[in-house]
Design an enzyme around this catalytic site. Sequence first.
Site, PDB file in Angstrom:
ATOM      1  N   HIS A 156      -8.810  -3.217  -9.448  1.00 37.56           N
ATOM      2  CA  HIS A 156      -9.996  -2.382  -9.259  1.00 37.56           C
ATOM      3  C   HIS A 156      -9.774  -0.983  -9.793  1.00 37.56           C
ATOM      4  CE1 HIS A 156      -7.406  -2.073  -5.707  1.00 37.56           C
ATOM      5  NE2 HIS A 156      -7.744  -0.816  -5.694  1.00 37.56           N
ATOM      6  N   LYS A 590     -10.731  11.503  -1.065  1.00 34.58           N
ATOM      7  CA  LYS A 590     -12.167  11.498  -0.744  1.00 34.58           C
ATOM      8  C   LYS A 590     -12.411  12.211   0.583  1.00 34.58           C
ATOM      9  CE  LYS A 590     -15.720   8.074   0.310  1.00 34.58           C
ATOM     10  NZ  LYS A 590     -15.503   7.202   1.443  1.00 34.58           N
TER      11      LYS A 590
END
Length: 935
Positions: A156, A590
């Site tokens: 990913h 994040k």
Amino acid sequence: MSEQESSAVTANRPHSNNLLRRDVRFLGNILGDVLVHQGGHELLEIVEKIREMSKALRAEFLPELFDEFKKVIDALSPEIRHQVIRAFAIYFQLVNIAEQNHRIRRKRDYERSAGETVQPGSIESAVQVLREQGIAVDEVKTMIEGISLELVMTAHPTEATRRAVLDIHQRIAHEVMELDNPSLTYREREKLREKLLNEVLTLWQTDELRDRKPTVIDEVRNGMYYFDETLFEVLPSVYEELERCLDKYYPDERWHVPAYLRFGSWIGGDRDGNPSVTAKITWETLTLQRELVLEKYDELLRELMGQLSFSTNIVTISEELVDSIQRDRQHVELRTIELWRNENEPYKIKLCYMIEKLVNTHNDTLKNSPLRYNSADELKEDLLVIDRSLRHHFADYVADTHIRKLIRQVELFGFHLAALDVRQHSQEHENAMTEVLANMNIVENYGSLDEEEKIELLHRLLNDPRPLTSPHFEYSEGTQECLDVYRTIYRAQQEFGENCISSYLISMTQGASDMLEVMVFAKEVGLFRQETGGHVRCTLQAVPLFETIDDLHEAPAIMEKLFELPVYRKAVEARGNLHEIMLGYSDSNKDGGAVTANWELRVALNAITSAAKKFDVKLKFFHGRGGALGRGGMPLNRSILAQPPHTVGGGIKITEQGEVLSSRYSMKGIAYRSLEQATWALITAARLANYPEQEAADVAQWDEISKGISETALRKYQDLIFRDPDFLTFFKESTPLPEIGELNIGSRPSKRKNSDRFEDLRAIPWVFAWTQSRYLLPAWYAAGTALQEYVQDDEKRLETLRAMYEQFPFFTSLIDNLQMALAKADLQIAAEYADMITDSTIRERIFTQIKEEYERTSSFILQITGQAEILDNVPVIQESIRLRNPYVDPLSYMQVQLLLELREARARGEEDDPELLREVLLTINGIAAGLRNTG
């Protein structure tokens, strides 16, 4: 380096750069010919006009020219616009190929011009420093035995480029490299140009977009491509170079370097948030990997058949080889290869039997028989028999050239190619455990117990030999799948060897119970068991993944709690007193921004290491770095040296995310240089751990300063991301986030749940969206405010930061990553994306805040580094970004126009125009190629 050698290398650089420009111009001209051939002179003229205007705007921004530039783009018909987008996107693919080739050329030029001079960052330079510092051979042996690096491929976000396109890239790269051949005739150069014209034309007519999302098995095959194309050959060459250097500087020792550098994979094993990864898929992955590695050995053994033509009329082979052939004659029937008829060429006869046994290894009905190789060790033993016999009749050159390398390949790749890690979310284990224990009437609702009650219960169950599951129970689909995974791991270890899967990673580990649940399930299938007398056998380790900043804070206490449990401590002993721990860079980034994430990861590394030291446990840290800057991405060697030296002693694992695989491992020369630099960094880190170059007092002071900077950065970052009620609106409307999910680049969904909550958005699309819109916000935001608050116009404090940049690897890495992000960001273009926000008040307020922080951060980076411009310290990358920008910019402007059209049509409730959506996705691909990453 002598003055003469230094000047030779330096003088060669302009010539080398001219060759890069030659290649880019050459490929650009070929693309121009293809554009004329496919779309007429009109298409080429439009592309050139847009390119020239974009270039002029980069040289000097003039509002009237900018308005004209946008009018030209707005006036494009959909058909022409589509072709213009593809022209710029393909141009980047060709530039990327030229730059990769140039990296290989620069290394060769350096080695050719520098003569005997050792290249910085090479394996030889690391070993040379050991010798120059007077480090004794025994200490060097201990260092080499202690270094360990496993690079783990992940899927990913799967490489955004299709496999068909990658194959064309490979052919173009090979042909462009031929341009350097000085012996080419004029006609040969013309033929080369014709071949390249054919390839670029094929590229133009090949669809760069996938028509569907790849399956997990597609992703597995993509990952295996790199083993097949480069790694199977390159990895042993890196070992060979290290042994050569050790022989050169420590000649009295006979060196055989242990397996310190390996590749692993998550592809087919990582099921966190991806329901497509089932136990069946994991088994299929392992089978495919074994098929590839057996094919590679088969090819090499057949090649050896043509090389080992030694005759017993001339040489005397070892008795050991004679006996080995005799045993094979008794047990192995040749069905797939004809026996070599010349009895005087025993090596060829032996190889016939080895090839037959290798073919039979595919046949499960022959398991445990002498007709096949039942383990990689058996193949290695046969190779060692050949090796010893060759040396017996003084054919040691041949043994060193051919057999030694193959033995190394067997040691590295076994019969499983690469170790597969399994990963699952902690909540899935809790759900399964709740159902299993309720069925056995042990506890009605395990999930409702508090953490201490869970630990006590699981510890008791781990000590209890009785089973918890029964074939007579029917379990829910999720629980049955969870149990099947453990059974598959047990079966795989029996079939492919214990090393095929030995790490089970637990996403969102938030307590010791998350780890113990995995161990209880492992016990259930025989991966963990206590034998008579209390001895523990454990072939699977539960590996915590600490992802959020809160989890990083809790990590040391969680590990101490586990190490205090006698049965868990025995399990760690059974794994050689080595415990793997994974740290997540994406979610922490994040969560808290680049500055705080980097600091908190450093703190966690030190704190967890201290906790483990109390129990005499060595740690192998697994760094979950992404390819992009906003997810911890950086070159391999820098990521190793960025760690505190004392935390690398038990080894390192690092993720190699899908999007960087082709840039790092598709070409042998670049793969070799990347792995060589990684080896240099490992040896350097081991040396620094034993012979520190910094005073502990300085590091303690710098840590305290970094802590304060991090705290300020966290407040600033979270004020915008979490505490500004309009931020999510700004993010979703000013980036292509919704459209990224429609780009078929991975089998895994872009959200953990079907939810619009920020917490459920994966870190990858979060970073990808900011990269596409040219903000790159997660990689730099809040740094300027944090640095400003520390300095407070105090020149002495600024001098301290300058000293830290010069002498403190953590701070050096942080500042250099910040300036890389600032260089790739472009607020002029980001403003165009911001114009898509419907509420002008939100747009102006938040964009102004971002722009001011960008300028503040840039200013402080320049003050700390003493540079005139961002990235003056890496002129090669600085120049690459400058060259690319005029070509990326038109794609960005067209993407904004297309997003507005698409979103307006959707707002009116109209069906998507497939061509319009396709153009949006083409710009996403093109910008990713231009900026050289997805997320």
